[in-house]
Scaffold this motif. Structure first.
Motif: not given
Length: 110
Positions: A35-43, A1-15
């Motif tokens: 989302i950035q904070v969440a990704l930093l917290c879930t390393q 899930m982590y990588l999927k969220v990272k990819a969606l964020l990079k693609e600006k598909r926040l919806e």
């Protein structure tokens, strides 16, 4: 899930990451920051995760951009240097697991 969220964020598909019941009534910049904070917290490494005091400051608008840029650059370097073909998919859970870390160390040093 982590990588999927990272990819969606990079693609600006926040919806796709936001509750559909909000009907698009949210600040995109704020969602992106959360989302950035969440990704930093879930390393995967607890030692790489920010302290709660840092999280609070980031949510208040202090230091997130710098921490995010540093983390993003490091992630890109790791991704570029990592040979995905060398690992069998069965080993992936071992790479991103905290199950072998004692519970009192999961949150990292304070």
């Amino acid at each position: 899930m982590y990588l999927k969220v990272k990819a969606l964020l990079k693609e600006k598909r926040l919806e796709t990451l936001v509750d559909a019941d909000l009907d698009g009534k949210y600040g995109e910049e704020e969602v992106e920051e959360l989302i950035q904070v969440a990704l930093l917290c879930t390393q995967s490494s607890p030692f790489e995760r920010p302290k709660m005091s840092e999280v609070v400051r980031m949510l208040e608008g202090e230091g997130l951009a710098e921490k995010w840029e540093k983390w993003w650059q490091k992630e890109d370097i790791i991704q570029q240097n990592f040979d995905h073909s060398s690992l069998h998919h069965a080993y992936w859970p071992l790479l991103d697991s905290s199950s072998n870390i004692p519970p009192d160390e999961l949150s990292g040093p304070r």
